[in-house]
Design an enzyme around this catalytic site. Sequence first.
Site, PDB file in Angstrom:
ATOM      1  CG  HIS B 126      -1.643   1.237   1.493  1.00 13.77           C
ATOM      2  ND1 HIS B 126      -2.925   1.446   1.069  1.00 13.77           N
ATOM      3  CD2 HIS B 126      -1.253   2.397   2.099  1.00 13.77           C
ATOM      4  CE1 HIS B 126      -3.315   2.666   1.413  1.00 13.77           C
ATOM      5  NE2 HIS B 126      -2.304   3.275   2.059  1.00 13.77           N
ATOM      6  CD  GLU B 127       1.931   3.406   3.784  1.00 13.29           C
ATOM      7  OE1 GLU B 127       0.937   3.157   4.483  1.00 13.29           O
ATOM      8  OE2 GLU B 127       2.116   4.523   3.252  1.00 13.29           O
ATOM      9  CG  HIS B 136      -5.461   6.855   1.182  1.00 13.65           C
ATOM     10  ND1 HIS B 136      -5.352   7.573   2.343  1.00 13.65           N
ATOM     11  CD2 HIS B 136      -4.449   5.946   1.208  1.00 13.65           C
ATOM     12  CE1 HIS B 136      -4.341   7.132   3.057  1.00 13.65           C
ATOM     13  NE2 HIS B 136      -3.750   6.135   2.378  1.00 13.65           N
TER      14      HIS B 136
END
Lengths: 100, 569
Positions: B126-127, B136
């Site tokens: 995700h990061e 996001h």
Amino acid sequence: ASSAAPTRSDRSTHHSKSVRSYLQNFGYLKKGQPEMANLLMGDVAQSYEDDFRIAIKTLQEFGGIPVTGEIDEATKELIKKKRCGRPDREEGDIEDGRRK
Amino acid sequence: KRFAVQGEKWKYTNLTWSLSSSRRPSQLDPHVTRSVLARALDVWQQASRLTFTEVNSDDADIVVSFAKRYHDDAYPFDGRGSILAHAFFPGSGRGGDAHFDDDELWLLQPKNDDEDGTSLFAVAAHEFGHSLGLSHSSVKGALMFPWYQGIQPNFVLPEDDRNGIQQMYGSKETERKWGKIPYYRPIETPPPTTTTTTTTTTTTTRRPYIHHHHNTHQGHHPNHRPYTPYPRNPNLYPKYYPEKPSSPERPTYPERPTYPDRPSYPDRPSYPDRPNYPDRTNVPTYYPERRHYNATEEHPRRNHNHYPRPTETTTQTTTYRPRYPHIRPEYPTYPRANSPSDPRYKPHYPVKTTAKPRLTPTRAPQHTTPAPDKPDACNTNYDAVALIRNELFIFKNKYHWRIGASGHYPNYPIEINRMWTELPRNLTHVDAVYERPDRKIAIFVGKELYLFDSQYLVTGYPKRLRELGLPESLEKLDAAMVWGHNGKTYFYSGSVYWKFDEDVGRVELDYPRDMAMWKGVGYNIDSVFQWKDGKTYFFKGRGYWKFNDLRMRVEQERQLPSAPFWMGC
């Protein structure tokens, strides 16, 4: 004795304060809004109340839970969940208010 | 509901990454951690034209580090739970870096999710989406959904994320169809002969670009080797390692020029002897001799007219006393050695010229050989630069230069506390100086702010930085200015900056922010100020950048040397 035990409104105010900082940290509410405690100061409070409610709705919509505008159980659960530290809304990255 | 592209993206597709050497996970094995991070990067590599190469340097595009609580960026961690990690969007310096909360219980092997702990692979994937430029997404189940969702054993990048990354960097299929797109950072193989290539050689030694084709994803390929990151065995891949260039001989520099002898000065003019003072014997006294009155005599002071007026004829024998004792009698005047009529006349004050003021400062007085501890105007960086009353003040160590409309003031640099006497006597330097909108002068020294109304310290100062809303841990400011673009005041320190509300006297709440906003100036600047031409100038080292306020970036990447333009060297 009443001041010793938090009253219902105190608890909700405290609860709102942590929700407010959550909304500000993740970009749903602009930081620097007037303090919650003096909500009764006329239309400023009203517009703030609207912003607060809109921010909660936006969070609920983004998080995929029912959109009520209230700090209900689902919202409390969402706020407690583990998550990324980046804001969800990136307006904060723009200097002097210009949008990218 | 769909993915969101933040706006920043990498200009090339062969990216490098590393696990920070100074901020490693305190509870995880670094080698296993690196292999998990490599797998998380591979998720994006498989879906786009991007490639990721691990290097052993903190200069990589994506530096992964583990930290606790406040770790000098705008996103402090909060211990176990809630906030897990964050990452920065593409850009120089900190751009692309990913920070993980070292207080979390990280799981290196995906387990089922009802146990405690957080999958490092899921959060890292995700990061790294942020590191590549994705924001996001509100699509539930997407990798870029902000809340942690655990990880499925046979994880495949969801469609929403795939669309996002391919919109930014293109997909593998297009690469196969159209070949490499110019976004690929060229592998530099310098010719060994010219000295200028020495610097590029340096670049090469810093980053040998090896095109790996990771096949670790399945891990069951017949000739799959275990993942052995950089450095690899040079015998195994000879054609990927260019020979180390032998360093060329140092160029010989010409001898230093010898300076001419000093001119011999004419003898000093002989001055006339000093006049001797007039004798003082007949100078009138201002007060009568003290007389003693016995009991029978009347004391003149007891009745108020004991001082006879000069017009009154008195028969008293006391000598005459003028009524205005503070007027002195005329003394003989001395021959003034430097009156204009005297041929030796030299004015001791700067003669005002009527020349038109020039925008660029004139040359610093070259003939003054600086005192041993005075900074050399033409060979120094600056502690602070400020425009005060439309004059340019440049501060270095405990000295400062002053450049007015007609250029450098003579006899500068002088000590700072000769002009602002109420600064600490043992002042060694100042950190930042700016003139406030109310024309008071703010001088930051370490953790304190001195506010002057021209030369006079305003009561209540110095104040501590924390009284301005700055963190207690902040040691000093790098720079401060009123930004002409919006009239707001900004403070800079390290990799972050604050906006200061002059009316409230505190920094605004949603600060600090990352310096990446001021594109091109990097971190740890020396100074910044608004010049008369309305432009913003950032100083760092011996160079400066001219900043384009509208485009929020420097006008040219390379710095210009400061000494020629600001000091006239």
